[in-house]
Design a protein around this motif. Structure first.
Motif, PDB file in Angstrom:
ATOM      1  N   ASN A 270      11.332   4.104   7.749  1.00 43.08           N
ATOM      2  CA  ASN A 270      10.352   3.558   6.811  1.00 43.08           C
ATOM      3  C   ASN A 270       8.964   3.855   7.351  1.00 43.08           C
ATOM      4  O   ASN A 270       8.786   4.721   8.196  1.00 43.08           O
TER       5      ASN A 270
ATOM      6  N   SER B 284       0.842  -1.191   0.000  1.00 39.37           N
ATOM      7  CA  SER B 284       0.000   0.000   0.000  1.00 39.37           C
ATOM      8  C   SER B 284       0.874   1.237   0.000  1.00 39.37           C
ATOM      9  O   SER B 284       1.798   1.339   0.814  1.00 39.37           O
ATOM     10  N   PRO B 285       0.609   2.190  -0.894  1.00 41.96           N
ATOM     11  CA  PRO B 285       1.395   3.431  -0.865  1.00 41.96           C
ATOM     12  C   PRO B 285       1.167   4.235   0.403  1.00 41.96           C
ATOM     13  O   PRO B 285       2.021   5.004   0.824  1.00 41.96           O
ATOM     14  N   THR B 286      -0.004   4.053   1.051  1.00 45.64           N
ATOM     15  CA  THR B 286      -0.288   4.803   2.275  1.00 45.64           C
ATOM     16  C   THR B 286       0.576   4.327   3.424  1.00 45.64           C
ATOM     17  O   THR B 286       1.106   5.124   4.196  1.00 45.64           O
TER      18      THR B 286
ATOM     19  N   GLY C 172       2.437   7.675  -0.023  1.00 48.23           N
ATOM     20  CA  GLY C 172       1.001   7.754   0.197  1.00 48.23           C
ATOM     21  C   GLY C 172       0.610   8.865   1.149  1.00 48.23           C
ATOM     22  O   GLY C 172      -0.373   9.572   0.914  1.00 48.23           O
ATOM     23  N   ARG C 173       1.367   9.033   2.251  1.00 47.58           N
ATOM     24  CA  ARG C 173       1.009  10.091   3.190  1.00 47.58           C
ATOM     25  C   ARG C 173       1.111  11.455   2.524  1.00 47.58           C
ATOM     26  O   ARG C 173       0.206  12.293   2.640  1.00 47.58           O
TER      27      ARG C 173
ATOM     28  N   SER D  52       6.293   7.360   3.514  1.00 52.15           N
ATOM     29  CA  SER D  52       5.562   6.807   2.377  1.00 52.15           C
ATOM     30  C   SER D  52       5.152   7.909   1.404  1.00 52.15           C
ATOM     31  O   SER D  52       4.897   9.051   1.795  1.00 52.15           O
TER      32      SER D  52
ATOM     33  N   GLY E 260       3.430   2.482   3.106  1.00 47.70           N
ATOM     34  CA  GLY E 260       4.830   2.657   2.752  1.00 47.70           C
ATOM     35  C   GLY E 260       5.622   1.374   2.873  1.00 47.70           C
ATOM     36  O   GLY E 260       5.107   0.308   3.205  1.00 47.70           O
ATOM     37  N   ALA E 261       6.920   1.487   2.602  1.00 45.09           N
ATOM     38  CA  ALA E 261       7.805   0.335   2.649  1.00 45.09           C
ATOM     39  C   ALA E 261       8.258   0.069   4.080  1.00 45.09           C
ATOM     40  O   ALA E 261       8.183   0.933   4.951  1.00 45.09           O
ATOM     41  N   HIS E 262       8.733  -1.149   4.319  1.00 43.71           N
ATOM     42  CA  HIS E 262       9.296  -1.486   5.622  1.00 43.71           C
ATOM     43  C   HIS E 262      10.273  -2.634   5.440  1.00 43.71           C
ATOM     44  O   HIS E 262      10.164  -3.428   4.498  1.00 43.71           O
TER      45      HIS E 262
ATOM     46  N   ARG F  65       4.814   4.840   7.457  1.00 44.78           N
ATOM     47  CA  ARG F  65       3.945   5.892   6.925  1.00 44.78           C
ATOM     48  C   ARG F  65       4.598   7.263   6.806  1.00 44.78           C
ATOM     49  O   ARG F  65       4.361   7.969   5.820  1.00 44.78           O
TER      50      ARG F  65
END
Length: 378
Positions: A224, A154-156, A231-232, A229, A158-160, A226
């Motif tokens: 990493n 999810s772009p919201t 998305g935020r 991201s 984010g990566a982790h 939100r």
């Protein structure tokens, strides 16, 4: 694993959770905790009554769905700060997290300016195959629940580097943040008479502060999540451009599309903005004022640190978000990027579109909160 020892005789009964008891008593204990959490924000004259009712619930059989499965084999890992209980089937995932929990806790406690005085009980379980977790910041025995199922891309969010890291850091941030002990003698005396003690920070902080701060720590500790991201940034920018950026009164709401996410996304961005203005230690000063000898409300504590009330400064923050959104839109237009043609405006979320081979049609799944999903072709 350094400083960690596993027991294989099954789940050792932790004193603060009620797990390992008969199923009805187990769920009753959870209900008592929920009642105690409700008491945080209740008028002072009803807090004691709610806590007493919660304790009485422990003695009753309550039929409900379980957050744990007591009938399966359980294991325990003990570290310097944590007692971690988990089903045997989740041992590999749990050991990976348990080996780093103390390092996470030390870093988060230093950032938050507080470390809980009691050991923390961690329950690892996967009851619903859902990515989630939550924390119960009781002063005498904090509890963290970790659900290992990772979130969908999810772009919201984010990566982790790993779901276990992001989840453990976020939930422990709640514990460090919400267990500041009161320094008011009268308040300390009264709460010591009750079976459940709650920090003044937990009682006074709005939901956007509680979730926003844990999200801020999630980003700071892991680089990493939100706060990092796309998305935020995209949500804040688009909501500002469409004139739908939440007001301060709406930060804790859940009604509008992504409304429940605003306390995480906008809350963390607002807290970062405040830190940029007054320094990294400003939020720690805020938590200390909320738990000081002199009793203060959240708004009064906030104004004492930042020079104005949260609603006033949130207005200034909103203006800056709008300015940056307009600057980004201007740069994109100057670069000749085309946003595309609006086909239909929806009030909620949709599935990702699928383009036909010839490029003339688009198939989209339209989801509805109150009805079945529909597949449409435009």
């Amino acid at each position: 694993m350094s400083n960690a020892a596993a027991t294989t005789q099954g789940l050792r009964r932790p004193e603060v959770t009620g797990f390992g008891q008969a199923p009805g008593r187990q769920e009753a204990a959870l209900q008592a905790r929920r009642l105690a959490l409700d008491a945080w924000r209740s008028p002072r004259r009803t807090r004691i009554a709610l806590v007493v009712v919660g304790m009485l619930c422990i003695r009753n059989e309550v039929p409900a769905q379980y957050l744990t499965r007591p009938q399966i084999p359980w294991r325990t890992i003990t570290t310097a700060r944590f007692d971690i209980h988990f089903p045997a089937e989740l041992e590999e995932w749990t050991r990976g997290v348990a080996g780093r929990m103390d390092r996470y806790a030390q870093a988060v406690s230093e950032a938050a300016g507080n470390e809980p005085s009691a050991r923390v009980t961690v329950i690892v379980e996967d009851p619903s195959n859902v990515a989630n977790g939550f924390a119960l910041p009781f002063m005498e025995g904090p509890v963290i629940f970790l659900w290992p199922t990772p979130p969908s891309p999810s772009p919201t969010f984010g990566a982790h580097r790993g779901w276990g890291e992001a989840l453990a850091v976020h939930e422990y941030a709640h514990i460090a943040h919400l267990t500041f002990p009161t320094r008011n003698p009268r308040e300390r005396f009264l709460w010591n008479l009750l079976p459940v003690r709650i920090s003044p920070v937990a009682r006074k902080a709005p939901a956007w502060v509680i979730e926003g701060y844990a999200t801020l720590i999630e980003g700071r500790m892991t680089a990493n999540g939100r706060p990092f991201s796309v998305g935020r940034a995209a949500v804040l920018r688009q909501w500002a451009l469409e004139g739908k950026f939440p007001t301060y009164a709406q930060l804790n709401g859940t009604g509008a599309f992504l409304g429940g996410n605003m306390r995480y996304l906008v809350g963390s961005a607002f807290l970062e903005w405040l830190q940029d203005r007054r320094g990294d230690s400003s939020l720690v000063y805020l938590w200390r004022r909320m738990s000081a000898r002199q009793q203060r409300s959240f708004d009064a504590s906030f104004a004492g640190v930042f020079g104005a009330g949260p609603g006033d400064l949130y207005g200034a923050f909103t203006v800056e978000v709008m300015e940056r959104a307009l600057q980004v839109r201007s740069r994109l237009r100057d670069a000749g990027l085309v946003e595309g043609e609006l086909v239909q405006r929806r009030s909620g979320g949709t599935g990702e579109p699928a383009l036909s081979p010839d490029g003339t049609q688009v198939a989209v799944v339209l989801r509805s909160p109150g009805g079945p999903s529909r597949l449409v072709v435009w």
